[in-house]
Design a protein around this motif. Structure first.
Motif, PDB file in Angstrom:
ATOM      1  N   MET A 111      -2.089   4.893  -3.446  1.00 56.03           N
ATOM      2  CA  MET A 111      -1.441   3.771  -3.131  1.00 56.03           C
ATOM      3  C   MET A 111      -0.325   4.016  -2.175  1.00 56.03           C
ATOM      4  N   ALA A 112       0.525   4.725  -2.479  1.00 58.08           N
ATOM      5  CA  ALA A 112       1.725   4.895  -1.498  1.00 58.08           C
ATOM      6  C   ALA A 112       1.356   5.390  -0.288  1.00 58.08           C
ATOM      7  N   ALA A 113       0.485   6.349  -0.105  1.00 53.13           N
ATOM      8  CA  ALA A 113       0.070   6.762   1.177  1.00 53.13           C
ATOM      9  C   ALA A 113      -0.394   5.821   1.972  1.00 53.13           C
ATOM     10  N   ALA A 134       1.767  -3.432  -7.275  1.00 54.32           N
ATOM     11  CA  ALA A 134       2.772  -4.279  -6.996  1.00 54.32           C
ATOM     12  C   ALA A 134       3.692  -3.312  -7.360  1.00 54.32           C
ATOM     13  N   ALA A 135       4.064  -2.404  -8.223  1.00 53.15           N
ATOM     14  CA  ALA A 135       4.895  -1.719  -8.788  1.00 53.15           C
ATOM     15  C   ALA A 135       5.344  -0.390  -7.507  1.00 53.15           C
ATOM     16  N   GLY A 141       9.585  -0.976  -1.302  1.00 57.15           N
ATOM     17  CA  GLY A 141      10.009  -1.897  -0.417  1.00 57.15           C
ATOM     18  C   GLY A 141       8.984  -2.542   0.549  1.00 57.15           C
ATOM     19  N   ARG A 142       7.986  -2.618   0.097  1.00 54.08           N
ATOM     20  CA  ARG A 142       6.732  -3.121   1.051  1.00 54.08           C
ATOM     21  C   ARG A 142       6.070  -4.299   0.379  1.00 54.08           C
ATOM     22  N   THR A 143       5.355  -4.862   1.033  1.00 55.67           N
ATOM     23  CA  THR A 143       4.213  -5.953   0.557  1.00 55.67           C
ATOM     24  C   THR A 143       2.761  -5.304   0.806  1.00 55.67           C
ATOM     25  N   ALA A 144       2.161  -5.440  -0.258  1.00 50.75           N
ATOM     26  CA  ALA A 144       1.046  -4.874  -0.074  1.00 50.75           C
ATOM     27  C   ALA A 144      -0.198  -5.804   0.236  1.00 50.75           C
ATOM     28  N   ALA A 190       5.511  -8.608  -4.198  1.00 50.05           N
ATOM     29  CA  ALA A 190       5.070  -7.445  -3.695  1.00 50.05           C
ATOM     30  C   ALA A 190       3.589  -7.136  -3.110  1.00 50.05           C
ATOM     31  N   LEU A 191       3.007  -8.478  -3.353  1.00 53.82           N
ATOM     32  CA  LEU A 191       1.544  -8.581  -3.013  1.00 53.82           C
ATOM     33  C   LEU A 191       1.261  -9.812  -2.074  1.00 53.82           C
TER      34      LEU A 191
END
Ligand SMILES: *Cc1c(COP(=O)(O)O)cnc(C)c1O
Length: 429
Positions: A111-113, A134-135, A141-144, A190-191
């Motif tokens: 997910m992070a990548a 979301a975590a 510090g991004r919105t997915a 965060a989403l």
């Protein structure tokens, strides 16, 4: 239509005789024709006319970097189902803004990548995955950007192992809960829920299941909009089947018509994820005959390719057409033979097919329609090396994956000190 045709009695990939590649590389090997990949992509995208969907090639069908790059050059995006496929798509030059990440189990690292790369959207398949994503996004510090993958509970009427849209399948958020999941995603800072997604299965050959699933998705999009939630895109997945023999299938034009009729005038950006239909008939698996064995009940043709190279017959009971690389003499009456590999499993068979009666050891055969779910599913079972992949364009050919030799494999198997053995000597043969 593909680009594996006989030229003066010899099978060629575009303008390159298969025999020439076999001489250069040995057998078995996969061979892909760029002209067929390009044609398939153009026919598929052309079927949608002005709708101009984003076509995200499903990388899992054939994840060779050169194959992905061939499609990226035409403007294709990518549908990936793992961090490895994400890496491959990026390495092949697919812009992150055209990459969709699907799949039922994504790790935090994956997910992070995806978030760091800035991909178009992550298709989420459960409520708990919403929290996990979301975590990860919060930490970065991004919105997915997320799409909710819906399980529409529609039977794709294909093979059990590639049916993905029924309630008992592991994929997607169950239809009755998907609307609430979307609403919940909209409340998590965060989403950013951007759309809905569906994928009912693979090798689907009728329009009915597609129509039912797409109509459900469109209905849900309309509901969500009525609830005041923004649904920008609909990802309709892949799954369009192809002929492996004479079986009837749906054409891209018929598929596009099913999409249009199910969606009506819903104003949404469309994302499509075709895999098999783009690369399936663009590849053959070339193998050499080791022996012809007359059994009591049938004739076996033992070849040097096996289930570890092409698993589809064993896994799905798939039947591929198999043709001789040198055309049979005119008037020769074909003989039914069971083409089998050397692996010690009875399931290691490519099926009973008509072959030239004079077939003998050393002759070459081509297993057709092996471009999708072929090389990607290969293994080293029976300590067999991973075989090369070759890309042909016009009169040129290039090795796009080298043979991974047994020595390569042995070099990666260190021995524990307590065995008191020296590391396996790699002879480099
Ligand atoms: C496998 C898969 C595809 C591609 O399916 P094809 O039958 O090869 O077109 C598309 N989307 C998702 C989510 C998949 O898992």
């Amino acid at each position: 239509m593909d680009h594996f045709l006989y030229r003066e009695g010899r099978l060629a990939a575009e303008e390159v005789p298969i025999e020439r590649i076999a001489e250069a590389l040995g057998t078995p090997f996969y061979c892909y024709a760029v002209a067929t990949i390009e044609r398939n992509f153009r026919v598929f995208s052309g079927a949608f006319g002005d709708t101009d969907p984003l076509i995200c090639y499903a990388v899992k069908a054939n994840s060779n970097i050169a194959v992905i790059a061939t499609l990226a050059r035409l403007g294709a995006g990518a549908d990936v189902v793992s961090g490895g496929e994400l890496k491959r798509a990026l390495a092949a030059g697919v812009p992150a803004s055209r990459i969709v990440f699907s799949g039922i189990g994504k790790t935090s690292d994956e997910m992070a990548a995806a978030l760091k790369a800035g991909i178009l959207q992550i298709n989420v398949e459960s409520e708990s995955e919403l929290d996990d994503l979301a975590a990860v996004a919060g930490e970065l510090g991004r919105t997915a950007p997320v799409a909710i993958r819906v399980n529409p509970d529609v039977d794709a009427r294909t093979h059990d192992k590639i049916t993905t849209g029924k309630a008992e399948n592991k994929f997607g958020i169950d239809w009755p809960r998907a609307r609430a999941a979307f609403a919940r995603a909209a409340e998590i800072p965060a989403l950013k829920p951007v759309g809905l997604a569906v994928h009912i299965g693979s090798q689907v050959t009728e329009s009915g299941p597609f129509r039912d699933a797409f109509a459900r998705l469109a209905g849900m999009a309309a509901q969500l909009r009525a609830d005041g939630l923004g649904v920008e895109s609909l990802d309709l997945g892949g799954g369009l089947g192809i002929p492996y023999g004479d079986d009837p299938v749906l054409s891209p034009a018929e598929y596009a018509a099913a999409v249009a009729s199910a969606l009506g005038d819903l104003d949404c950006r469309l994302i499509l994820e075709p895999g098999r239909v783009i690369v399936g008939n663009a590849g053959v698996l070339v193998t050499r005959v080791l022996s012809v064995k007359e059994g009591i009940s049938r004739t076996f043709c033992v070849v040097d390719a096996a289930m570890n190279d092409l698993l589809r017959p064993t896994l799905y009971g798939a039947r591929h057409a198999i043709v001789p690389v040198v055309e049979a003499a005119a008037g020769a009456v074909p003989k039914e033979m069971e083409v089998v590999g050397p692996v010690c499993e009875t399931g290691d068979t490519f099926g009973v097919v008509p072959l030239p009666p004079a077939l003998k050891p050393g002759d070459l055969l081509a297993i057709r329609t092996a471009g999708a779910y072929g090389a990607v599913q290969s293994s080293t079972y029976n300590a067999r090396p991973l075989i090369p992949e070759v890309l042909v364009q016009g009169a040129d050919f290039a090795v796009v994956r080298e043979r991974i030799t047994v020595d390569d494999m042995l070099a990666r198997e260190p021995l524990p000190p307590w065995l008191g053995l020296r590391a396996v000597e790699v002879t480099g043969t």
